[in-house]
Design a protein around this motif. Structure first.
Motif, mmCIF file in Angstrom:
data_model
loop_
_atom_site.group_PDB
_atom_site.id
_atom_site.type_symbol
_atom_site.label_atom_id
_atom_site.label_comp_id
_atom_site.label_asym_id
_atom_site.label_seq_id
_atom_site.Cartn_x
_atom_site.Cartn_y
_atom_site.Cartn_z
ATOM 1 N N ILE A 53 0.855 -1.196 0.000
ATOM 2 C CA ILE A 53 0.000 0.000 0.000
ATOM 3 C C ILE A 53 0.885 1.239 0.000
ATOM 4 C CG2 ILE A 53 -1.661 1.383 1.320
ATOM 5 C CD1 ILE A 53 -2.773 -1.253 2.448
ATOM 6 N N GLN A 54 0.612 2.142 -0.925
ATOM 7 C CA GLN A 54 1.339 3.417 -0.965
ATOM 8 C C GLN A 54 0.335 4.564 -1.022
ATOM 9 O OE1 GLN A 54 4.018 5.171 -4.330
ATOM 10 N NE2 GLN A 54 5.423 4.179 -2.895
ATOM 11 N N VAL A 55 0.601 5.589 -0.225
ATOM 12 C CA VAL A 55 -0.300 6.750 -0.160
ATOM 13 C C VAL A 55 0.494 8.030 -0.435
ATOM 14 C CG1 VAL A 55 -1.973 8.018 1.231
ATOM 15 C CG2 VAL A 55 -1.689 5.557 1.584
ATOM 16 N N LYS A 56 -0.039 8.849 -1.344
ATOM 17 C CA LYS A 56 0.570 10.147 -1.646
ATOM 18 C C LYS A 56 -0.322 11.256 -1.100
ATOM 19 C CE LYS A 56 2.994 8.772 -5.876
ATOM 20 N NZ LYS A 56 3.161 9.029 -7.323
ATOM 21 N N TYR A 57 0.273 12.090 -0.260
ATOM 22 C CA TYR A 57 -0.455 13.214 0.336
ATOM 23 C C TYR A 57 0.018 14.529 -0.281
ATOM 24 C CZ TYR A 57 -1.415 9.925 4.200
ATOM 25 O OH TYR A 57 -1.791 8.842 4.965
ATOM 26 N N ALA A 58 -0.886 15.500 -0.303
ATOM 27 C CA ALA A 58 -0.519 16.858 -0.690
ATOM 28 C C ALA A 58 -0.721 17.753 0.523
ATOM 29 C CB ALA A 58 -1.386 17.344 -1.845
ATOM 30 N N LEU A 76 3.625 14.701 10.636
ATOM 31 C CA LEU A 76 3.690 13.622 11.616
ATOM 32 C C LEU A 76 3.248 12.326 10.951
ATOM 33 C CD1 LEU A 76 2.007 15.562 14.566
ATOM 34 C CD2 LEU A 76 4.447 15.330 14.086
ATOM 35 N N ILE A 77 4.180 11.417 10.766
ATOM 36 C CA ILE A 77 3.908 10.164 10.054
ATOM 37 C C ILE A 77 3.298 9.132 11.008
ATOM 38 C CG2 ILE A 77 4.961 8.282 8.739
ATOM 39 C CD1 ILE A 77 7.158 10.336 7.978
ATOM 40 N N PHE A 81 3.127 3.519 8.998
ATOM 41 C CA PHE A 81 3.699 3.864 7.696
ATOM 42 C C PHE A 81 5.164 4.279 7.818
ATOM 43 C CE2 PHE A 81 -0.758 4.110 6.661
ATOM 44 C CZ PHE A 81 -0.822 3.784 5.317
ATOM 45 N N LYS A 82 5.844 4.268 6.684
ATOM 46 C CA LYS A 82 7.231 4.725 6.616
ATOM 47 C C LYS A 82 7.409 5.547 5.344
ATOM 48 C CE LYS A 82 8.735 0.501 4.261
ATOM 49 N NZ LYS A 82 9.636 -0.666 4.296
ATOM 50 N N LEU A 83 8.441 6.357 5.320
ATOM 51 C CA LEU A 83 8.713 7.167 4.132
ATOM 52 C C LEU A 83 9.070 6.286 2.940
ATOM 53 C CD1 LEU A 83 10.882 10.073 5.581
ATOM 54 C CD2 LEU A 83 8.587 10.272 4.629
ATOM 55 N N LYS A 120 3.530 -0.421 6.432
ATOM 56 C CA LYS A 120 4.294 -1.508 7.043
ATOM 57 C C LYS A 120 3.324 -2.676 7.218
ATOM 58 C CE LYS A 120 7.132 1.682 9.809
ATOM 59 N NZ LYS A 120 7.472 2.070 11.207
ATOM 60 N N ALA A 121 3.467 -3.688 6.388
ATOM 61 C CA ALA A 121 2.525 -4.809 6.401
ATOM 62 C C ALA A 121 2.574 -5.590 7.710
ATOM 63 C CB ALA A 121 2.824 -5.743 5.227
#
Length: 200
Positions: A53-58, A76-77, A81-83, A120-121
């Motif tokens: 899973i990948q998420v792109k935020y603006a 704040l992550i 999740f990780k970068l 992070k699965a």
């Protein structure tokens, strides 16, 4: 004659708005709500460890005031999740795992920052995970404080859950197929025995 000058203090204010631009589940696009504030995804339990899973935020930062200035933006992550490796290089990673960057904005100017995160699965990383963007510090030539700080924080949510019933349906389909095959075999054997008796 005395000349009196009156100075008007110009308003100074930065705002931030965080939205989800894009999200993929195993390479397929996931549906984001209209406001871009929340996304829900379901994961098949047996394939959890292989799930990507990948998420792109603006993060949209705007100078709402009448003075140019600089803002320090912090993201704040969430723990789940990780970068991602494709995350923009202008972010600086902090000791607490958050990331920061500085933005210079003229009056009325808007800039969009991007944050890319990988999931992070793990079964420990399910449920609602909030990604929060904050304006932590602002500066301007006049050294004015912000008119308001109520718009200095914004968040977006990713909701992950286990897909219920998916595996049960697969099992039911498999059992149904087996049952049909079994019935056909029995019918075939019965027909064969009947023919043998007729021959005798």
């Amino acid at each position: 004659e005395t000349v009196i000058y009156y100075y008007k203090k110009l308003p100074f204010n930065f705002s931030v708005n965080k939205v989800i631009k894009e999200a993929t589940l195993n390479g397929e696009q996931a549906k984001i709500n209209k406001e871009g504030k929340i996304i829900k995804m379901e994961i098949v339990a047996s394939k959890l460890k292989q799930t990507s899973i990948q998420v792109k935020y603006a993060i949209i930062v705007k100078n709402e005031g009448e003075i140019e200035g600089t803002a320090t933006v912090k993201d704040l992550i969430p723990a789940g999740f990780k970068l991602a490796s494709s995350n923009p290089s202008y972010w600086e990673v902090q000791k607490d795992g958050s990331i920061i960057t500085k933005v210079d904005l003229k009056v009325g100017e808007t800039k969009e920052l991007e944050v890319v995160l990988d999931w992070k699965a793990s079964t420990n990383n399910l449920g609602t995970m909030k990604n929060i963007a904050q304006i932590q510090d602002t500066k301007n030539p006049a050294n004015y404080l912000e008119t308001t700080t109520e718009d200095n924080s914004s968040e977006a949510e990713v909701v992950l859950s286990i897909k219920t019933g998916a595996e049960a349906k697969v099992l039911a389909t498999a059992l149904g197929t087996i049952a049909i095959c079994g019935t056909l075999i029995v019918a075939y054997q019965y027909k064969r025995l009947t023919k043998q008796k007729e021959v005798k």
